[in-house]
Motif scaffolding. Structure first.
Motif, PDB file in Angstrom:
ATOM      1  N   LEU A  36       1.157  -1.111   0.189  1.00 54.34           N
ATOM      2  CA  LEU A  36      -0.030   0.054  -0.177  1.00 54.34           C
ATOM      3  C   LEU A  36       0.773   1.294  -0.070  1.00 54.34           C
ATOM      4  O   LEU A  36       1.907   1.162   0.538  1.00 54.34           O
ATOM      5  CB  LEU A  36      -0.757  -0.021   1.211  1.00 54.34           C
ATOM      6  N   THR A  37       0.233   2.380  -0.646  1.00 58.38           N
ATOM      7  CA  THR A  37       0.945   3.616  -0.682  1.00 58.38           C
ATOM      8  C   THR A  37       0.132   4.406   0.490  1.00 58.38           C
ATOM      9  O   THR A  37      -1.158   4.061   0.574  1.00 58.38           O
ATOM     10  CB  THR A  37       1.204   4.313  -1.946  1.00 58.38           C
ATOM     11  N   ASN A  38       0.738   5.556   1.025  1.00 55.58           N
ATOM     12  CA  ASN A  38      -0.006   6.553   1.805  1.00 55.58           C
ATOM     13  C   ASN A  38      -1.418   6.802   1.121  1.00 55.58           C
ATOM     14  O   ASN A  38      -2.318   6.903   1.532  1.00 55.58           O
ATOM     15  CB  ASN A  38       0.941   7.812   2.207  1.00 55.58           C
ATOM     16  N   GLU A  39      -1.097   7.321  -0.395  1.00 53.05           N
ATOM     17  CA  GLU A  39      -2.174   7.865  -0.959  1.00 53.05           C
ATOM     18  C   GLU A  39      -3.393   6.688  -1.172  1.00 53.05           C
ATOM     19  O   GLU A  39      -4.521   6.943  -1.013  1.00 53.05           O
ATOM     20  CB  GLU A  39      -1.813   8.086  -2.663  1.00 53.05           C
ATOM     21  N   GLN A  40      -3.164   5.350  -1.711  1.00 51.06           N
ATOM     22  CA  GLN A  40      -4.046   4.456  -1.603  1.00 51.06           C
ATOM     23  C   GLN A  40      -4.684   4.185   0.118  1.00 51.06           C
ATOM     24  O   GLN A  40      -5.946   4.097  -0.021  1.00 51.06           O
ATOM     25  CB  GLN A  40      -3.526   2.882  -1.899  1.00 51.06           C
ATOM     26  N   LEU A  41      -3.948   4.333   1.081  1.00 54.18           N
ATOM     27  CA  LEU A  41      -4.505   4.142   2.188  1.00 54.18           C
ATOM     28  C   LEU A  41      -5.425   5.281   2.663  1.00 54.18           C
ATOM     29  O   LEU A  41      -6.629   5.079   3.117  1.00 54.18           O
ATOM     30  CB  LEU A  41      -3.363   4.029   3.153  1.00 54.18           C
ATOM     31  N   GLY A  42      -5.056   6.398   2.292  1.00 56.83           N
ATOM     32  CA  GLY A  42      -5.866   7.506   2.535  1.00 56.83           C
ATOM     33  C   GLY A  42      -7.328   7.489   1.817  1.00 56.83           C
ATOM     34  O   GLY A  42      -8.360   7.745   2.180  1.00 56.83           O
ATOM     35  N   ASN A  43      -7.076   7.105   0.585  1.00 57.87           N
ATOM     36  CA  ASN A  43      -8.236   7.199  -0.522  1.00 57.87           C
ATOM     37  C   ASN A  43      -9.261   5.991   0.138  1.00 57.87           C
ATOM     38  O   ASN A  43     -10.475   6.095   0.192  1.00 57.87           O
ATOM     39  CB  ASN A  43      -7.757   6.853  -1.900  1.00 57.87           C
ATOM     40  N   GLY A  44      -8.688   4.995   0.299  1.00 57.37           N
ATOM     41  CA  GLY A  44      -9.473   3.606   1.014  1.00 57.37           C
ATOM     42  C   GLY A  44     -10.122   3.882   2.171  1.00 57.37           C
ATOM     43  O   GLY A  44     -11.541   3.743   2.217  1.00 57.37           O
ATOM     44  N   ILE A  45      -9.407   4.617   2.776  1.00 51.42           N
ATOM     45  CA  ILE A  45     -10.249   4.946   4.254  1.00 51.42           C
ATOM     46  C   ILE A  45     -11.239   6.018   4.310  1.00 51.42           C
ATOM     47  O   ILE A  45     -12.503   5.786   4.687  1.00 51.42           O
ATOM     48  CB  ILE A  45      -9.172   5.511   5.177  1.00 51.42           C
ATOM     49  N   GLN A  46     -11.116   6.981   3.185  1.00 48.71           N
ATOM     50  CA  GLN A  46     -12.119   7.909   2.952  1.00 48.71           C
ATOM     51  C   GLN A  46     -13.460   7.309   2.266  1.00 48.71           C
ATOM     52  O   GLN A  46     -14.448   7.720   2.439  1.00 48.71           O
ATOM     53  CB  GLN A  46     -11.830   9.089   2.283  1.00 48.71           C
TER      54      GLN A  46
END
Length: 192
Positions: A36-46
């Protein structure tokens, strides 16, 4: 739910007193392990529709002290991040999700979804659990409880009013479903 990428300076601002916060810190090895990247993580959580329900379950697990609680916490974090994984999603899935989000308080049928998405009802039946990680009934109940969580914070609304606004048959149906999904009864959650 607020996401801060690793290394970004941040502070928690309380918008309503009293407020409670759960901070979950994931190190780089976690991101590497799950690609996971930080971007994927942030988008996924949102994008996680039942984020509030998962966080409440996580909160409850932090109150447990048995040998299963650590594994349960890990599973809930993975559930929260499940939508962070990249992959192809057919266009009909977005149409179905949008319709459900718009008409969450109504009794939507499989035929309604199939007509709107221009796919056969069997396609939705077969693939709904794959893309939504729940049956249609489970997903709709989670969505209604998520909407109720926001309303419970309003002290001027009775639990019966909230139950009806969120599409439950009565307060007891609301209380039972809320407890099944969050581990809390609505009154106890309101006290938190």
């Amino acid at each position: 739910m607020t996401f801060y990428p690793a290394g970004e300076a941040h502070q928690t601002i309380q918008k309503q007193f009293p407020a409670q916060h759960i901070n979950i810190e994931l190190d780089d090895s976690f991101l590497s392990q799950y690609q996971l990247t930080n971007e994927q993580l942030g988008n996924g959580i949102q994008a996680t529709s039942d984020c509030a329900i998962i966080i409440l379950k996580l909160y409850r697990e932090f109150q447990q002290t048995d040998c299963f609680s650590t594994a349960s916490r890990g599973m809930l974090i993975h559930q929260l991040l499940n939508e962070s994984r990249p992959g192809f999603i057919p266009p009909w899935v977005n149409i179905v999700e949008e319709l459900i989000q718009d008409r969450w308080h109504e009794a939507i049928t499989l035929t309604d979804l199939a007509t709107a998405a221009d796919v056969h009802p069997v396609t939705i039946s077969k693939y709904f659990p794959k893309y939504f990680q729940a049956t249609m009934g489970e997903y709709m109940r989670k969505l209604r409880v998520t909407k109720a969580i926001a309303l419970i914070k309003s002290p001027h609304l009775s639990l019966t009013d909230i139950a009806y606004q969120c599409g439950f048959a009565d307060q007891s149906h609301f209380t039972r479903t809320f407890h099944q999904l969050t581990g809390f009864v609505p009154n106890r959650f309101r006290q938190l």
